[in-house]
Design a protein around this motif. Sequence first.
Motif, PDB file in Angstrom:
ATOM      1  N   TRP A  33       0.848  -1.190   0.000  1.00 50.83           N
ATOM      2  CA  TRP A  33       0.000   0.000   0.000  1.00 50.83           C
ATOM      3  C   TRP A  33       0.887   1.245   0.000  1.00 50.83           C
ATOM      4  O   TRP A  33       2.063   1.196   0.307  1.00 50.83           O
ATOM      5  CB  TRP A  33      -0.947   0.014   1.201  1.00 50.83           C
ATOM      6  N   ASP A  34       0.278   2.365  -0.377  1.00 57.16           N
ATOM      7  CA  ASP A  34       0.952   3.651  -0.225  1.00 57.16           C
ATOM      8  C   ASP A  34      -0.058   4.607   0.404  1.00 57.16           C
ATOM      9  O   ASP A  34      -1.075   4.167   0.914  1.00 57.16           O
ATOM     10  CB  ASP A  34       1.543   4.156  -1.548  1.00 57.16           C
ATOM     11  N   TYR A  35       0.192   5.880   0.365  1.00 49.90           N
ATOM     12  CA  TYR A  35      -0.681   6.831   1.061  1.00 49.90           C
ATOM     13  C   TYR A  35      -2.021   7.035   0.379  1.00 49.90           C
ATOM     14  O   TYR A  35      -2.957   7.518   1.000  1.00 49.90           O
ATOM     15  CB  TYR A  35       0.035   8.168   1.230  1.00 49.90           C
ATOM     16  N   GLU A  36      -2.129   6.630  -0.886  1.00 49.43           N
ATOM     17  CA  GLU A  36      -3.355   6.850  -1.638  1.00 49.43           C
ATOM     18  C   GLU A  36      -4.157   5.591  -1.921  1.00 49.43           C
ATOM     19  O   GLU A  36      -5.360   5.667  -2.095  1.00 49.43           O
ATOM     20  CB  GLU A  36      -3.032   7.537  -2.967  1.00 49.43           C
ATOM     21  N   ASN A  37      -3.493   4.433  -2.014  1.00 56.47           N
ATOM     22  CA  ASN A  37      -4.247   3.230  -2.350  1.00 56.47           C
ATOM     23  C   ASN A  37      -3.640   2.001  -1.688  1.00 56.47           C
ATOM     24  O   ASN A  37      -2.484   2.004  -1.277  1.00 56.47           O
ATOM     25  CB  ASN A  37      -4.349   3.040  -3.866  1.00 56.47           C
TER      26      ASN A  37
END
Length: 137
Positions: A33-37
Amino acid sequence: MVPLDSKVEERIYPLYVLEELLKPEGYVIGANWDYENGYFDLKIDDKGAYYFLRVPFYAVAGSLDYPGVTVRLEKPFLLAHEYESGNDQDSRNGAIQGAFNQFQTPTNPDADVPAEYIEVGKSLVQKLEELILPSDQ
Protein backbone atom coordinates in the motif's frame (compact mmCIF):
# COMPACT_ATOMS: atom_id res chain seq x y z
CA MET A 1 -5.17 -11.42 -13.09
CA VAL A 2 -8.89 -12.09 -13.47
CA PRO A 3 -11.24 -9.12 -12.84
CA LEU A 4 -14.52 -10.02 -11.11
CA ASP A 5 -17.62 -7.83 -11.36
CA SER A 6 -19.04 -6.80 -8.02
CA LYS A 7 -21.64 -4.51 -6.48
CA VAL A 8 -18.96 -3.20 -4.09
CA GLU A 9 -17.23 -1.28 -6.89
CA GLU A 10 -17.24 2.48 -6.36
CA ARG A 11 -18.71 2.12 -2.84
CA ILE A 12 -17.25 4.45 -0.20
CA TYR A 13 -16.59 3.42 3.41
CA PRO A 14 -14.47 4.43 6.37
CA LEU A 15 -11.44 2.12 6.21
CA TYR A 16 -11.82 1.08 9.85
CA VAL A 17 -15.36 -0.20 9.11
CA LEU A 18 -14.05 -2.36 6.28
CA GLU A 19 -11.26 -3.67 8.50
CA GLU A 20 -13.76 -4.62 11.22
CA LEU A 21 -15.88 -6.51 8.70
CA LEU A 22 -13.19 -8.15 6.59
CA LYS A 23 -10.32 -9.03 8.92
CA PRO A 24 -12.35 -11.64 10.86
CA GLU A 25 -13.03 -13.32 7.47
CA GLY A 26 -9.29 -13.65 6.77
CA TYR A 27 -8.65 -10.51 4.71
CA VAL A 28 -5.45 -8.59 5.33
CA ILE A 29 -4.28 -5.25 4.04
CA GLY A 30 -1.52 -6.13 1.59
CA ALA A 31 1.96 -4.83 2.31
CA ASN A 32 2.12 -3.01 -1.02
CA TRP A 33 0.00 0.00 0.00
CA ASP A 34 0.95 3.65 -0.23
CA TYR A 35 -0.68 6.83 1.06
CA GLU A 36 -3.36 6.85 -1.64
CA ASN A 37 -4.25 3.23 -2.35
CA GLY A 38 -4.03 -0.29 -1.02
CA TYR A 39 -5.56 -3.76 -1.22
CA PHE A 40 -7.49 -6.16 0.93
CA ASP A 41 -6.11 -9.62 0.17
CA LEU A 42 -7.75 -12.95 0.95
CA LYS A 43 -5.51 -15.98 0.44
CA ILE A 44 -7.47 -18.72 -1.29
CA ASP A 45 -4.84 -21.42 -1.70
CA ASP A 46 -1.10 -22.03 -1.91
CA LYS A 47 -0.82 -25.22 -3.96
CA GLY A 48 1.70 -24.67 -6.74
CA ALA A 49 1.07 -20.94 -6.57
CA TYR A 50 -0.45 -18.47 -4.16
CA TYR A 51 -4.02 -17.56 -5.15
CA PHE A 52 -5.62 -14.41 -3.76
CA LEU A 53 -8.85 -12.48 -4.02
CA ARG A 54 -7.68 -8.87 -4.07
CA VAL A 55 -9.97 -5.89 -3.42
CA PRO A 56 -8.32 -2.57 -4.31
CA PHE A 57 -9.23 0.63 -2.48
CA TYR A 58 -8.34 4.31 -2.88
CA ALA A 59 -8.35 7.10 -0.32
CA VAL A 60 -11.04 9.69 -1.06
CA ALA A 61 -10.84 11.64 2.22
CA GLY A 62 -7.50 11.67 4.02
CA SER A 63 -4.56 9.37 3.38
CA LEU A 64 -4.10 5.76 4.38
CA ASP A 65 -1.76 6.69 7.22
CA TYR A 66 -4.43 9.00 8.68
CA PRO A 67 -6.94 7.74 11.28
CA GLY A 68 -10.48 7.98 9.96
CA VAL A 69 -9.56 7.81 6.26
CA THR A 70 -12.43 7.12 3.88
CA VAL A 71 -11.84 4.83 0.90
CA ARG A 72 -13.53 3.85 -2.35
CA LEU A 73 -13.54 0.17 -3.31
CA GLU A 74 -12.63 -0.83 -6.85
CA LYS A 75 -13.16 -3.95 -8.97
CA PRO A 76 -12.03 -7.12 -7.13
CA PHE A 77 -9.78 -9.52 -8.99
CA LEU A 78 -8.09 -12.88 -8.64
CA LEU A 79 -4.33 -12.99 -8.60
CA ALA A 80 -1.87 -15.88 -8.76
CA HIS A 81 1.81 -15.70 -7.82
CA GLU A 82 4.16 -18.56 -8.62
CA TYR A 83 7.29 -18.85 -6.48
CA GLU A 84 10.47 -20.83 -6.89
CA SER A 85 9.66 -24.31 -5.69
CA GLY A 86 11.56 -25.78 -2.79
CA ASN A 87 12.31 -22.63 -0.81
CA ASP A 88 9.42 -23.05 1.58
CA GLN A 89 10.03 -26.78 1.89
CA ASP A 90 13.77 -26.67 2.62
CA SER A 91 14.16 -27.05 6.37
CA ARG A 92 17.90 -27.79 6.33
CA ASN A 93 18.74 -24.19 7.13
CA GLY A 94 15.75 -23.61 9.38
CA ALA A 95 14.75 -20.14 10.49
CA ILE A 96 17.72 -18.41 8.87
CA GLN A 97 16.75 -19.65 5.39
CA GLY A 98 13.10 -18.83 6.03
CA ALA A 99 13.93 -15.29 7.10
CA PHE A 100 15.42 -14.58 3.66
CA ASN A 101 13.03 -16.58 1.47
CA GLN A 102 9.86 -15.04 2.87
CA PHE A 103 10.68 -11.94 0.83
CA GLN A 104 11.51 -13.68 -2.42
CA THR A 105 10.16 -12.18 -5.63
CA PRO A 106 7.59 -14.32 -7.45
CA THR A 107 8.97 -16.15 -10.48
CA ASN A 108 5.65 -15.35 -12.17
CA PRO A 109 3.71 -12.54 -10.43
CA ASP A 110 0.78 -12.84 -12.85
CA ALA A 111 0.33 -16.58 -13.27
CA ASP A 112 -2.78 -18.04 -14.91
CA VAL A 113 -5.75 -18.62 -12.63
CA PRO A 114 -7.38 -22.04 -13.19
CA ALA A 115 -11.15 -22.16 -13.83
CA GLU A 116 -11.86 -23.77 -10.44
CA TYR A 117 -10.35 -20.75 -8.65
CA ILE A 118 -12.41 -18.38 -10.80
CA GLU A 119 -15.56 -20.08 -9.50
CA VAL A 120 -14.24 -19.89 -5.94
CA GLY A 121 -13.47 -16.21 -6.50
CA LYS A 122 -17.00 -15.49 -7.71
CA SER A 123 -18.39 -17.14 -4.56
CA LEU A 124 -16.03 -15.12 -2.38
CA VAL A 125 -17.10 -11.88 -4.08
CA GLN A 126 -20.73 -12.78 -3.37
CA LYS A 127 -19.84 -13.32 0.29
CA LEU A 128 -17.93 -10.03 0.29
CA GLU A 129 -21.05 -8.26 -0.98
CA GLU A 130 -23.14 -9.88 1.73
CA LEU A 131 -20.66 -8.71 4.36
CA ILE A 132 -20.40 -5.07 3.44
CA LEU A 133 -23.46 -4.04 1.44
CA PRO A 134 -26.66 -2.98 3.15
CA SER A 135 -29.23 -5.79 3.20
CA ASP A 136 -31.54 -3.90 0.79
CA GLN A 137 -29.02 -4.13 -2.08
